[in-house]
Motif scaffolding. Structure first.
Motif, PDB file in Angstrom:
ATOM      1  N   PHE A  30       0.926  -1.125   0.149  1.00  0.00           N
ATOM      2  CA  PHE A  30       0.165   0.002  -0.005  1.00  0.00           C
ATOM      3  C   PHE A  30       0.947   1.123  -0.097  1.00  0.00           C
ATOM      4  CE2 PHE A  30      -1.775  -3.348   2.414  1.00  0.00           C
ATOM      5  CZ  PHE A  30      -3.278  -3.559   1.865  1.00  0.00           C
ATOM      6  N   THR A  31       0.412   2.305  -0.659  1.00  0.00           N
ATOM      7  CA  THR A  31       1.124   3.482  -0.337  1.00  0.00           C
ATOM      8  C   THR A  31       0.184   4.582   0.156  1.00  0.00           C
ATOM      9  OG1 THR A  31       0.459   4.494  -2.502  1.00  0.00           O
ATOM     10  CG2 THR A  31       2.311   3.062  -2.632  1.00  0.00           C
ATOM     11  N   ASN A  32       0.463   5.636   0.961  1.00  0.00           N
ATOM     12  CA  ASN A  32      -0.520   6.433   1.323  1.00  0.00           C
ATOM     13  C   ASN A  32      -1.019   7.591   0.176  1.00  0.00           C
ATOM     14  OD1 ASN A  32       1.704   8.180   1.503  1.00  0.00           O
ATOM     15  ND2 ASN A  32       1.022   9.183   3.186  1.00  0.00           N
ATOM     16  N   ARG A  33      -0.493   7.450  -1.068  1.00  0.00           N
ATOM     17  CA  ARG A  33      -1.378   8.107  -1.941  1.00  0.00           C
ATOM     18  C   ARG A  33      -2.571   7.856  -2.285  1.00  0.00           C
ATOM     19  NH1 ARG A  33       3.616  10.067  -5.360  1.00  0.00           N
ATOM     20  NH2 ARG A  33       4.345  11.450  -3.573  1.00  0.00           N
ATOM     21  N   THR A  34      -2.802   6.370  -2.024  1.00  0.00           N
ATOM     22  CA  THR A  34      -4.186   5.707  -2.153  1.00  0.00           C
ATOM     23  C   THR A  34      -4.847   5.470  -1.089  1.00  0.00           C
ATOM     24  OG1 THR A  34      -2.967   3.831  -2.558  1.00  0.00           O
ATOM     25  CG2 THR A  34      -3.521   5.077  -4.511  1.00  0.00           C
ATOM     26  N   GLY A  55      -1.918  15.780  -1.490  1.00  0.00           N
ATOM     27  CA  GLY A  55      -2.665  14.829  -2.118  1.00  0.00           C
ATOM     28  C   GLY A  55      -2.613  13.570  -1.217  1.00  0.00           C
ATOM     29  N   GLU A  56      -1.585  13.386  -0.262  1.00  0.00           N
ATOM     30  CA  GLU A  56      -1.412  12.221   0.208  1.00  0.00           C
ATOM     31  C   GLU A  56      -2.854  12.105   1.407  1.00  0.00           C
ATOM     32  OE1 GLU A  56       2.833  10.693  -0.466  1.00  0.00           O
ATOM     33  OE2 GLU A  56       2.659  11.761   1.310  1.00  0.00           O
ATOM     34  N   GLN A  57      -3.048  11.026   1.714  1.00  0.00           N
ATOM     35  CA  GLN A  57      -4.130  10.574   2.665  1.00  0.00           C
ATOM     36  C   GLN A  57      -3.831  10.992   4.283  1.00  0.00           C
ATOM     37  OE1 GLN A  57      -7.035   9.004   1.829  1.00  0.00           O
ATOM     38  NE2 GLN A  57      -6.394   9.265  -0.474  1.00  0.00           N
ATOM     39  N   ASP A  58      -2.635  10.743   4.872  1.00  0.00           N
ATOM     40  CA  ASP A  58      -2.414  11.198   5.968  1.00  0.00           C
ATOM     41  C   ASP A  58      -0.749  11.245   6.266  1.00  0.00           C
ATOM     42  OD1 ASP A  58      -1.950   8.464   6.086  1.00  0.00           O
ATOM     43  OD2 ASP A  58      -3.164   8.018   7.937  1.00  0.00           O
ATOM     44  N   GLY A  59      -0.434  11.333   7.653  1.00  0.00           N
ATOM     45  CA  GLY A  59       1.073  11.449   7.599  1.00  0.00           C
ATOM     46  C   GLY A  59       1.412  12.621   8.532  1.00  0.00           C
ATOM     47  N   PRO A  60       2.672  12.716   8.971  1.00  0.00           N
ATOM     48  CA  PRO A  60       3.203  13.644   9.925  1.00  0.00           C
ATOM     49  C   PRO A  60       3.521  14.872   9.063  1.00  0.00           C
ATOM     50  CG  PRO A  60       5.043  12.298   9.491  1.00  0.00           C
ATOM     51  CD  PRO A  60       3.587  11.441   8.797  1.00  0.00           C
ATOM     52  N   GLU A  61       3.434  16.190   9.910  1.00  0.00           N
ATOM     53  CA  GLU A  61       3.669  17.462   8.859  1.00  0.00           C
ATOM     54  C   GLU A  61       5.262  17.586   9.044  1.00  0.00           C
ATOM     55  OE1 GLU A  61       1.621  20.673  10.937  1.00  0.00           O
ATOM     56  OE2 GLU A  61      -0.364  19.341  11.015  1.00  0.00           O
ATOM     57  N   ASN A  62       5.899  17.052  10.032  1.00  0.00           N
ATOM     58  CA  ASN A  62       7.461  17.237   9.930  1.00  0.00           C
ATOM     59  C   ASN A  62       8.180  15.875   9.995  1.00  0.00           C
ATOM     60  OD1 ASN A  62       7.074  20.095  10.591  1.00  0.00           O
ATOM     61  ND2 ASN A  62       5.890  19.342  12.470  1.00  0.00           N
ATOM     62  N   PHE A  63       9.152  15.737   9.443  1.00  0.00           N
ATOM     63  CA  PHE A  63      10.098  14.520   9.320  1.00  0.00           C
ATOM     64  C   PHE A  63      11.371  14.958   9.557  1.00  0.00           C
ATOM     65  CE2 PHE A  63      12.090  11.497   6.617  1.00  0.00           C
ATOM     66  CZ  PHE A  63      11.603  10.192   7.217  1.00  0.00           C
ATOM     67  N   HIS A  64      12.150  14.244  10.544  1.00  0.00           N
ATOM     68  CA  HIS A  64      13.329  14.535  10.775  1.00  0.00           C
ATOM     69  C   HIS A  64      14.164  13.294  10.810  1.00  0.00           C
ATOM     70  CE1 HIS A  64      12.553  18.662  11.929  1.00  0.00           C
ATOM     71  NE2 HIS A  64      11.496  18.317  12.651  1.00  0.00           N
ATOM     72  N   VAL A  65      15.449  12.903  10.515  1.00  0.00           N
ATOM     73  CA  VAL A  65      16.302  12.099  10.654  1.00  0.00           C
ATOM     74  C   VAL A  65      17.360  12.304  11.358  1.00  0.00           C
ATOM     75  CG1 VAL A  65      17.474  10.135   9.369  1.00  0.00           C
ATOM     76  CG2 VAL A  65      15.536  11.179   8.359  1.00  0.00           C
ATOM     77  N   VAL A  66      17.901  11.837  12.424  1.00  0.00           N
ATOM     78  CA  VAL A  66      19.032  12.085  13.209  1.00  0.00           C
ATOM     79  C   VAL A  66      20.049  10.951  13.029  1.00  0.00           C
ATOM     80  CG1 VAL A  66      19.896  12.891  15.270  1.00  0.00           C
ATOM     81  CG2 VAL A  66      17.591  13.140  14.750  1.00  0.00           C
ATOM     82  N   LEU A  67      20.941  11.414  12.322  1.00  0.00           N
ATOM     83  CA  LEU A  67      22.170  10.290  12.383  1.00  0.00           C
ATOM     84  C   LEU A  67      23.297  10.466  13.212  1.00  0.00           C
ATOM     85  CD1 LEU A  67      22.557  10.687   8.210  1.00  0.00           C
ATOM     86  CD2 LEU A  67      21.079   8.903   9.472  1.00  0.00           C
ATOM     87  N   LEU A  68      23.551   9.244  13.836  1.00  0.00           N
ATOM     88  CA  LEU A  68      24.359   9.245  14.845  1.00  0.00           C
ATOM     89  C   LEU A  68      25.771   8.674  14.312  1.00  0.00           C
ATOM     90  CD1 LEU A  68      25.077   9.516  17.982  1.00  0.00           C
ATOM     91  CD2 LEU A  68      24.484   7.193  18.224  1.00  0.00           C
ATOM     92  N   ASP A  69      26.951   9.157  15.061  1.00  0.00           N
ATOM     93  CA  ASP A  69      28.144   8.681  14.409  1.00  0.00           C
ATOM     94  C   ASP A  69      28.585   8.069  15.776  1.00  0.00           C
ATOM     95  OD1 ASP A  69      30.857   8.172  14.343  1.00  0.00           O
ATOM     96  OD2 ASP A  69      31.479  10.047  13.629  1.00  0.00           O
TER      97      ASP A  69
END
Lengths: 213, 477, 259
Positions: A128-132, B280-294
């Protein structure tokens, strides 16, 4: 970005470059292209439909052979007796769901009904993708009913990567009901996600079904 | 965790803990048998391992290009990549993001980097409320304990211990928690509310995919997805070495990961997160962060220990390690236990007490045998032992003994005379019983076992004597 | 008698010091297989130093072995552990050393005893031995032999061929017994628990005799069995194959005067 953070990045990257002198300044395109020969050396998936069915069953999916798309509401009703509220994929909304109450609120609905973007024979997986489909619809419902069109079945994960919209912000491979073995190694179904995963399989390979997006 | 300071003391306590022993016995057959049947069902498994290993090698060799692409793709998708040199950096970055998001509550999926950085304590100190959502992590959060396994963090807990923890933390009334299903349902109900109300979700990542700026997450419970997708902010805490170039490369790793970890061809959920919710996407977070540890991983990359970065965190090495099976994860006093931890912990932490860990192995080789990416774990432990010797960190006595042994062993005739004198003496003392109960200077052996008595003169001595007799016979004849 | 070739016997320290019977049993088996046996002056293969982080001394000891043994067509060792040290680790130890080619050429001609008997000598025993003497036999797969050399079927095949013994398999036969060189003294508590698991598995399989291919592991197991007062004989597989009499490892030998 504050200076000290960007310099942290630069310090780490400089150390990485120094440590990987074998390929310090390679272009990413060249890295992707340096993958070993494309042909998959693994034994071919000769009979993808049966492979999918076998794998999905052993993953804990309930498989239902759907003769015809308009039969879906009746088939769902017979498999999930007592279910009234349905959070349905809008692409399937045109079917006759008069026996159910449709809702948009996934968190309270008991049952989700979704169309898979693809299936993977190798592991009996639904894609699934959340486009759909909303991610929350896949995970918050108690029972998840999935329509899989066999025309969308792929043999291996690699084939699937090329067949789906992988730029979506979420791509979910779902291969069974939610489970956990965190208490004494005992497998328990229904950890945080759906307790049941029903897959309605429709063979549309001779006459493809299309959906208005 | 405060407790005994040495591995051997912690191991001793573990060996004497009946609850722990019963939990470990259960885990032993569970993991080992499940993996064995998954692999028996997959004739191509060795080929899969070769492919996975190739991906890990190629990814690390081209790390700079992969990471630049990864960062560019995350940024293009509207997310942000952060770089943390130390665990302290990581804690600060994560807390900063949470505070700027105005967060109070944080749901967490399992993240070994989060454990490595002791993130929960830091979040609490910053006034935030972290809620673990993986059942195993939730259990150990209630118990205020570190994980004892990288895949099954609460492996050391029995059902009744878990029930007690829930009874203390939840308003249960008279509900019975005797069955596993009741425990799981209880956790599900409590944690469900938290998924719906959390401000920030923090997960780890099993893989990062450079070509699309993606974090891949493998779970069975579905908690990772609910943590990642429901709150307004999703933070991925991971280390830079998780990156692979493309999706097809990721497939190669996924194929061996769950088979090695839980004996499943694939887990219930494998998810790929690329940036915040797009138009156009159905849902999901507004902010997306990736923290890379050394945290010293760049040092590993540059060293003879680079292969340790191949590790995909499946846990097969500890599941099959007879030492881990008997003492459990806490004896290693690190979030990374077992053979992989015995290599990784000393390299990441540099604590002097970690020098013991690579020595706490019988070198049986089972870890290397089951490692899906064929990391030569005993070989790396041996290199750590060498480093300990070279840096003169091993005990003076042990180094002198090894050197003295070598001096004698380099002179076979001297060796034969010295050893034969010793074996004859011990043989004479022990002949009547067949064993010696105590031997001066050998209490390390005789504390736990008798010493079988030597048969008398050494083999070489006796052989020379018999050959001499034979030669004499020939001469006389 | 016409010999097929001359074989150098490297006994290994545990055999040399504690269990010469295994050395003589090995020599007898090799003779029966048609080989002349020589025992060049020898000490340790270097494993103790190597595994304890002392590669420098290990290399010195290894080179001594190479020089003493390389002139023979074959070197045979009644130990998977020492054979694995030589064939798998000597080449590593001499990486970036001009002597590496010579070392590797030697290593290719070094064999663990049961592997040599089955795969090189195709050993057929002169006469079948009485199978009953040792009761139910179970075989512990010592780690280095199993994982570095693939010793698994060979000892079982030989026991069947020579003595009609069908090995009774115990649970977890491929799991380490807890010896592990200095591990067994540095981490005695863990090591003893591992030995107990092994011994309990052997008894649960109904074994009278626990056989193995490494005297080092067997000394540890026999010592633990005696400490616990278990009724289980412990013997090296060469002793069973060559029908060596005498007491098992760690058992009281026959009455005085047997010296």
């Amino acid at each position: 970005m504050p200076d000290n953070l960007s310099s942290t990045r630069d310090r780490i990257m400089a150390r990485i470059r120094a440590a990987t002198a074998e390929a310090p300044n390679r272009e990413f395109a060249a890295v992707l292209a340096s993958r070993p020969p494309a042909e998959n050396l693994l034994a071919p998936v000769d009979d993808p439909v049966n492979e999918f069915l076998k794998r999905a069953r052993s993953n804990g999916c309930e498989l239902i052979d759907l003769p015809d798309l308009p039969e879906l509401p009746v088939s769902v009703a017979s498999r999930l007796p007592g279910i009234e509220t349905l959070a349905a994929d809008e692409r399937l909304g045109y079917l006759d769901w008069s026996a159910f109450r449709l809702t948009d609120n996934t968190s309270e609905a008991a049952t989700g009904l979704v169309l898979a973007d693809a299936g993977i024979a190798e592991t009996g997986t639904l894609v699934f993708t959340n486009r759909t489909v909303a991610s929350s619809l896949l995970f918050l419902v108690d029972h998840l009913a999935v329509l899989l069109l066999l025309s969308r079945l792929q043999r291996r994960q690699e084939d699937t990567c090329r067949a789906i919209d992988r730029d979506a912000s979420a791509v979910h491979l779902v291969s069974g009901p939610s489970r956990t073995a965190d208490v004494e190694q005992t497998i328990q179904i229904g950890a945080h996600g759906p307790r049941r995963l029903l897959v309605f399989v429709l063979d549309d390979r001779a006459s493809p079904v299309s959906f208005v997006q | 965790m405060s407790g005994p300071q040495t591995f051997i003391a912690r191991a001793g306590a573990a060996l004497d803990d009946p609850q722990l022993q019963s939990a470990l016995a259960r885990a032993r057959s569970g993991f080992v048998d499940k993996r064995a049947s998954a692999i028996a069902a997959e004739p191509d498994f060795d080929l899969m391992r070769d492919q996975a290993r190739e991906v890990r090698q190629r990814s690390l060799s081209n790390l700079a290009a992969c990471l630049e692409e990864f960062e560019q793709q995350v940024t293009a998708a509207g997310g942000q990549v952060h770089w943390a040199e130390s665990t302290e950096d990581l804690r600060r970055i994560v807390i900063d993001i949470c505070l700027r998001a105005g967060a109070q509550t944080v749901t967490k999926g399992k993240s070994m980097v989060g454990e490595e950085a002791a993130l929960n304590q830091a979040l609490e100190q910053a006034g935030l409320t972290p809620w673990e959502t993986d059942l195993g992590e939730y259990i150990i959060q209630l118990a205020h304990e570190p994980p004892s396994h990288i895949v099954a963090p609460a492996l050391h807990k029995t059902r009744s211990q878990i029930a007690d923890l829930f009874r203390n933390a939840h308003a249960l009334g008279e509900r019975d928690l005797g069955e596993v299903s009741a425990l799981v349902d209880e956790a599900r109900a409590v944690i469900r509310e938290r998924f719906l109300s959390a401000d920030v979700g923090i997960t780890g990542a099993n893989l990062l995919i450079a070509e699309t700026g993606t974090a891949a997450l493998v779970t069975n419970e579905g908690n990772g997805d609910l943590t990642a997708r429901l709150p307004r902010t999703h933070i991925v805490t991971t280390s830079f070495d998780r990156v692979v170039p493309g999706w097809e490369d990721a497939s190669k790793i996924l194929r061996v990961l769950s088979r090695s970890a839980t004996g499943q061809p694939i887990t219930a959920y494998t998810s790929f997160f690329s940036g915040p919710r797009a138009q156009g996407e159905q849902d999901g977070p507004e902010n997306f962060h990736v923290v890379l540890l050394d945290n010293h991983r760049t040092d590993l990359l540059a060293s003879e220990f680079r292969e340790m970065l191949h590790c995909i965190r499946c846990g097969a090495c500890m599941n099959h390690c007879p030492v881990y099976q008997n003492v459990g994860g806490h004896a290693y006093d690190s979030v990374y236990p077992g053979p992989m931890g015995a290599v990784l912990s000393p390299l990441l932490r540099g604590y002097s007490q970690d020098d013991e860990l690579p020595n706490a192995s019988s070198f049986c080789g089972r870890c290397e045998e089951v490692c899906p990416v064929r990391i030569p774990l005993p070989g790396l432990m041996r290199k750590l032992r060498e480093r300990e010797t070279l840096e003169k960190k091993s005990s003076w006595l042990s180094r002198r003994l090894l050197a003295a042994f070598a001096v004698v062993a380099r002179k076979p005739v001297l060796y034969r005379h010295l050893t034969s004198a010793g074996t004859r003496l011990l043989g004479a003392v022990g002949r009547r019983r067949g064993v010696l109960r105590t031997v001066p200077l050998a209490s390390g052996w005789t504390r736990y076992r008798d010493l079988p008595a030597p048969q008398g003169a050494s083999f070489q001595q006796r052989w020379a004597r018999e050959e001499g007799t034979k030669a004499g016979d020939k001469h006389n004849a | 008698m016409e010999y097929r070739d001359t074989v150098a016997l490297f006994a290994s320290c545990p055999v040399d010091l504690f269990r010469p019977d295994v050395g003589f049993a090995t020599a007898r088996l090799l003779e029966q297989a048609g080989y002349r046996v020589e025992v060049p002056p020898q000490s340790c293969c270097g494993q103790v130093n190597y595994n304890n982080g002392d590669a420098r001394h290990a290399r010195e000891l290894a080179w001594q072995i190479v020089e003493q043994f390389e002139r023979y067509s074959y070197t045979v060792i009644p130990s998977g552990s020492c054979t694995g040290m030589i064939t798998c680790h000597y080449p590593e130890l001499f990486a970036n050393d001009p002597r590496q080619a010579r070392v590797s050429a030697f290593c290719e001609r070094v064999y663990e005893l049961t592997t040599f008997l089955v795969e090189v000598a195709d050993f057929q025993p002169p006469a079948a031995l009485p199978a009953t003497r040792h009761g139910v036999v179970t075989y512990h797969d010592s780690c280095a032999g199993l994982r570095e050399l693939g010793v698994k079927a060979q000892p079982r095949e030989l026991l069947r061929r020579c003595a009609g013994i069908e090995v009774t398999e115990m649970a977890d036969t491929e799991v380490c017994c807890g010896f592990g060189g200095t591990f067994c003294v540095k981490f005695g508590n863990v090591s003893a628990r591992m030995a107990d698991d092994k011994l309990d598995n052997a008894l649960a399989a109904g074994a009278d005799t626990l056989a193995g291919g490494d005297v080092s592991c067997l000394l540890h197991l026999a010592g633990r069995a005696r400490r616990r007062g278990l009724d289980l004989a412990v013997r090296h597989v060469a002793e069973l194959l060559a029908d060596a009499g005498g007491a098992g490892i760690g058992e009281a030998s026959a009455p005085e005067g047997d010296a």
